[in-house]
Scaffold this motif. Structure first.
Motif, short mmCIF file in Angstrom:
data_model
loop_
_atom_site.label_atom_id
_atom_site.label_comp_id
_atom_site.label_asym_id
_atom_site.label_seq_id
_atom_site.Cartn_x
_atom_site.Cartn_y
_atom_site.Cartn_z
N GLN A 46 0.99 3.96 -3.08
CA GLN A 46 0.68 5.38 -2.87
C GLN A 46 1.86 6.26 -3.26
O GLN A 46 1.70 7.32 -3.87
CB GLN A 46 0.31 5.61 -1.41
CG GLN A 46 -0.09 7.06 -1.10
CD GLN A 46 -0.56 7.24 0.33
OE1 GLN A 46 -0.62 6.30 1.11
NE2 GLN A 46 -0.89 8.47 0.69
N HIS A 47 3.06 5.82 -2.92
CA HIS A 47 4.27 6.60 -3.20
C HIS A 47 4.51 6.76 -4.70
O HIS A 47 4.95 7.82 -5.16
CB HIS A 47 5.47 5.90 -2.55
CG HIS A 47 6.77 6.60 -2.77
ND1 HIS A 47 7.07 7.82 -2.22
CD2 HIS A 47 7.87 6.23 -3.49
CE1 HIS A 47 8.29 8.19 -2.59
NE2 HIS A 47 8.79 7.24 -3.36
N SER A 58 2.10 6.00 -7.16
CA SER A 58 0.83 6.10 -7.89
C SER A 58 0.65 4.92 -8.84
O SER A 58 0.47 5.07 -10.06
CB SER A 58 0.78 7.43 -8.68
OG SER A 58 0.85 8.53 -7.81
N GLN A 73 0.83 -1.21 0.00
CA GLN A 73 0.00 0.00 0.00
C GLN A 73 0.86 1.26 0.00
O GLN A 73 0.58 2.23 -0.72
CB GLN A 73 -0.91 0.00 1.23
CG GLN A 73 -2.04 -1.03 1.19
CD GLN A 73 -3.16 -0.64 0.23
OE1 GLN A 73 -3.31 0.51 -0.14
NE2 GLN A 73 -3.94 -1.63 -0.20
N ALA A 74 1.93 1.24 0.79
CA ALA A 74 2.82 2.40 0.88
C ALA A 74 3.54 2.64 -0.45
O ALA A 74 3.67 3.79 -0.90
CB ALA A 74 3.83 2.19 2.00
#
Length: 355
Positions: free
Chosen positions: A76-77, A79, A72-73
């Motif tokens: 998000q980082h 895209s 998830q990280a």
């Protein structure tokens, strides 16, 4: 032994940079400076330290085999979709997974450059496939030669950018044109272990939308400073990621490593500090080599390859002085990792005294 695969019998194991403790034992040295493994010379940031301490309370449990929070990280980082991420025990683990997923027999061919990461030929030989090594161009990849080497048996192509051990960099436009020319049936691995040091726009991520045969590999071992925890990952189409996740070990990234990597992604101050230190270190080393009259390959990573009169002799003399650098498969070249300002200065002074 007769029951061991022939491809394994002649395989030489990967040799990492000599550990500090090993040199201390061998020569009885108190002070050793290691500039051999392209590690981040900075101690990890406070956010990572706190994450590690918190994670130790749960080491009696198996880690999350799917790496939910870390994926998830990363998603998000960068895209990118979670389904496009595969985690590995360092990027070496991911490189092996990709090779295992693509080559099946001795006739399968893997293309890589003459001066490229040593793991490429190792995993190719270990799996019994055929290595197709194209001559280097200005110490880097000759993409035209790599295109010309493609046959009906080509399964996989490795490109490191920036390249290790030479530090050379291919322009984004050049790589894009190459990807556009490679048959869609051939997997292209873009190894970006040192991408963060470029501190520039990340165009490669966008290419994943256009090229289903592209796999990007990255690591937390360099700019993020987590080499000892072994965390890497790949970005690809969700289809390729699915195949890779079918064959990877179920708990290949441990709990502490996952927690530290999540914290490292959030610590932008540490990353910028590491990038700045590296840029200053590259200039410092280059200036020192210029003063010593040594030729070197301009680098876009966190190391510089320098040419000396006799690499084996200079390497041994540096060891005796307490400095570990890395001999490479290039005649009379040594690869020197960027250290702290003080480490670089002391190394240059020692090298001067030896030469």
């Amino acid at each position: 032994m007769s029951n061991i695969c022939a491809s394994i019998l002649s395989l030489k194991p990967y040799q990492g940079g000599k550990p500090i403790s090993e040199l201390q034992r061998e020569l009885g040295l108190d002070k050793v400076v290691k500039l051999a493994s392209n590690e981040n010379p900075l101690p990890v940031g406070e956010k990572v330290q706190q994450a590690i301490m918190q994670a130790t309370s749960e080491i009696g449990r198996y880690p999350d085999g799917n790496g939910f929070e870390l994926k998830q990280a990363i998603a998000q980082h960068l895209s990118i979709a979670v389904e496009q991420i595969t985690l590995g025990n360092g990027s070496n683990d991911v490189l092996e997974l990709i090779t295992r997923a693509t080559v099946c027999c001795a006739s399968d061919e893997v293309i890589f450059s003459q001066y490229a990461f040593v793991v490429y030929p190792l995993v190719t030989q270990a799996l019994g496939a055929t290595s197709m090594i194209t001559p280097a161009k200005n110490f880097g990849h000759d993409l035209e030669a790599m295109l010309a080497a493609i046959t009906d048996n080509t399964k996989l192509i490795f490109i490191a950018n920036p390249n290790n051990p030479t530090g050379t960099l291919l322009a984004d436009s050049t790589i894009y044109d190459f990807l556009s020319s490679v048959p869609s049936t051939v997997i292209v691995v873009l190894d970006q272990a040192y991408a963060e040091y470029l501190n520039a726009r990340d165009n490669a991520i966008e290419w994943l939308k256009e090229f289903d045969n592209l796999v990007i590999t990255r690591t937390f071992s360099k700019a993020y400073g987590l080499a000892g925890l072994r965390v890497g990952y790949s970005l690809s189409s969700s289809e390729i990621a699915d195949y890779l996740n079918r064959i990877r070990q179920p708990f290949n990234v441990n709990h502490i490593a996952q927690s530290a990597a999540v914290a490292a992604l959030a610590d932008t101050d540490f990353l910028q500090k590491a990038i700045s230190l590296n840029q200053q270190g590259l200039r410092q080393l280059a200036a020192g080599f210029d003063e010593l009259g040594l030729s070197y390959i301009p680098s876009f990573a966190n190391f510089i390859a320098i040419k000396v009169s006799d690499a084996s002799v200079v390497y041994q003399q540096l060891l005796e002085k307490g400095f570990i650098v890395r001999p490479v498969e290039m005649e009379n070249y040594l690869r020197v990792s960027v250290g702290t300002k003080n480490e670089n200065e002391v190394f240059l002074n020692t090298l001067k005294s030896i030469l």
